[in-house]
Design an enzyme around this catalytic site. Structure first.
Site, PDB file in Angstrom:
ATOM      1  N   SER A 139       0.806  -1.134  -0.266  1.00  0.00           N
ATOM      2  CA  SER A 139      -0.017   0.216  -0.067  1.00  0.00           C
ATOM      3  C   SER A 139       0.992   1.393   0.087  1.00  0.00           C
ATOM      4  CB  SER A 139      -1.034  -0.093   1.233  1.00  0.00           C
ATOM      5  OG  SER A 139      -1.812   1.077   1.145  1.00  0.00           O
ATOM      6  N   GLU A 247      -1.295  -2.641  -8.168  1.00  0.00           N
ATOM      7  CA  GLU A 247      -2.645  -2.692  -7.436  1.00  0.00           C
ATOM      8  C   GLU A 247      -3.117  -1.669  -6.993  1.00  0.00           C
ATOM      9  OE1 GLU A 247      -3.543  -2.853  -4.151  1.00  0.00           O
ATOM     10  OE2 GLU A 247      -1.428  -1.777  -3.289  1.00  0.00           O
ATOM     11  N   HIS A 314      -4.605  -5.539  -1.649  1.00  0.00           N
ATOM     12  CA  HIS A 314      -5.511  -5.009  -0.646  1.00  0.00           C
ATOM     13  C   HIS A 314      -6.738  -6.101  -0.764  1.00  0.00           C
ATOM     14  CE1 HIS A 314      -3.607  -1.231  -0.884  1.00  0.00           C
ATOM     15  NE2 HIS A 314      -4.194  -0.953   0.379  1.00  0.00           N
TER      16      HIS A 314
END
Length: 346
Positions: A139, A247, A314
């Protein structure tokens, strides 16, 4: 020369001058951290959002029960400055202290959020280069992975974090990310004489081939919005010949479109050797359909192998990927093979 004509040159000079000490790094100078073994020290840090809740203590006790020593700065839990896990000075100093500490073998961010990009120009990359150690996270931690790749060329690990899934490894739904992380960084997972491994896929999960083929390259990328955020900075991705993996989470299709448009216009998509698209988590099925359409628009026409729906990002099925390692992408079989051990075992 007037001010208007000098200004771009001064901005360019300022950008280079503020990037920290440069190191002469080439394509074959990548280093690997030592694999983790019982007795090693794990340092928990909060470079993005604050460390809160019982999850922190659960993870500490879990790792201590396995024979690891876990350390953190006094007051880390609850330390907060607005939406950040402390001031820029506190968060940067925390990381640098552990980078310079020879007893620390892994730096584990407790969670993502926002804030890592604010302190990239304060990180002591030379300390990591001198003493490579495991750096984990995903992230917002994508920013650190990319900066380390630029300034230290040490393999890091795009992985679950202490308060994001690893603390829940005893739960069946979260067993896979814990197993994948252990496979990548724990010394006991490596058999003497063997080199590399195929990244395991969760049972019942099947990546989708978008463009077929097999290719080798260095695995780089992470969270799409962070990859784009660092474009134009000294910490940006160097995509030539790489296997780009991406992502994202909670981004509507039009923002994904905007991010990918920037990558295309910047020439990134023309330079990569292959692409792995992970989880793009959306709010509902309609938005998922729109996002899938956008991904097809940008990647289906590429002349390199492209794999979709890979278990990274995620999602509870978040595989650990060694950022910067040489890999083989086989889009036809839906596999990623790590071609070198991403950690040193001896």
């Amino acid at each position: 020369m007037g001010w208007n004509s000098m200004r771009p040159l001064l901005i360019c000079f300022w950008t280079v001058a503020c990037a920290g000490p440069a190191m002469a790094l080439g394509p074959d100078t990548w280093l690997f951290p030592m694999a983790l073994k019982p007795g090693d020290t794990i340092a928990l840090v909060a470079p993005s959002a604050p460390a809160t809740g019982p999850e922190f203590l659960v993870y500490v006790k879990l790792m201590e029960s396995k024979g690891y020593r876990v350390v953190s700065k006094p007051g880390l839990v609850g330390r907060k400055e607005n939406y950040l896990g402390g001031s820029d000075a506190e968060r940067a100093a925390e990381i640098n202290d552990y980078l310079r500490d020879p007893t620390v073998r892994m730096i584990m961010p407790v969670r993502g959020g926002f804030g890592m990009s604010r302190i990239l120009d304060r990180i002591d990359y030379s300390a990591l280069r001198k003493d490579p150690k495991v750096i984990a996270g995903y992230s917002d931690i994508t920013a650190l992975h990319l900066a380390v790749a630029r300034h230290a060329q040490v393999v890091t690990f795009h992985s679950p974090m202490a308060m994001r899934d690893l603390w829940r490894e005893a739960e069946p739904a979260y067993a896979f990310p814990a197993k994948s992380f252990q496979r990548a960084v724990f010394a006991g997972q490596y058999v003497p004489g063997e080199r590399g491994y195929v990244v395991e896929i969760p049972k019942g999960h099947k990546p989708v081939k978008l463009v077929g083929g097999k290719v080798t390259g260095r695995l780089l990328g992470g969270n799409l919005s962070l990859v784009v955020t660092l474009m134009g900075t000294p910490h940006a991705i160097q995509p030539r010949g790489s296997i780009l993996f991406l992502e994202d989470v909670s981004e509507p299709a039009y923002r994904i479109d905007r991010y990918l448009s920037q990558l295309r216009l910047a020439g990134v998509l023309d330079q990569v050797a292959g692409v792995v698209l992970g989880s793009f988590t959306t709010r509902d099925e309609a938005e998922e359909t729109d996002t899938t359409r956008v991904l097809h628009d940008y990647f289906s026409k590429l002349k390199v192998p492209v794999l979709m729906r890979y278990p990274v990002g995620h999602t509870p099925q978040n595989a650990t990927l060694p950022h910067g390692a040489l890999v083989e992408l086989d889009a036809d079989t839906g596999t990623l093979r790590i071609l070198q051990n991403p950690v040193r075992v001896h």
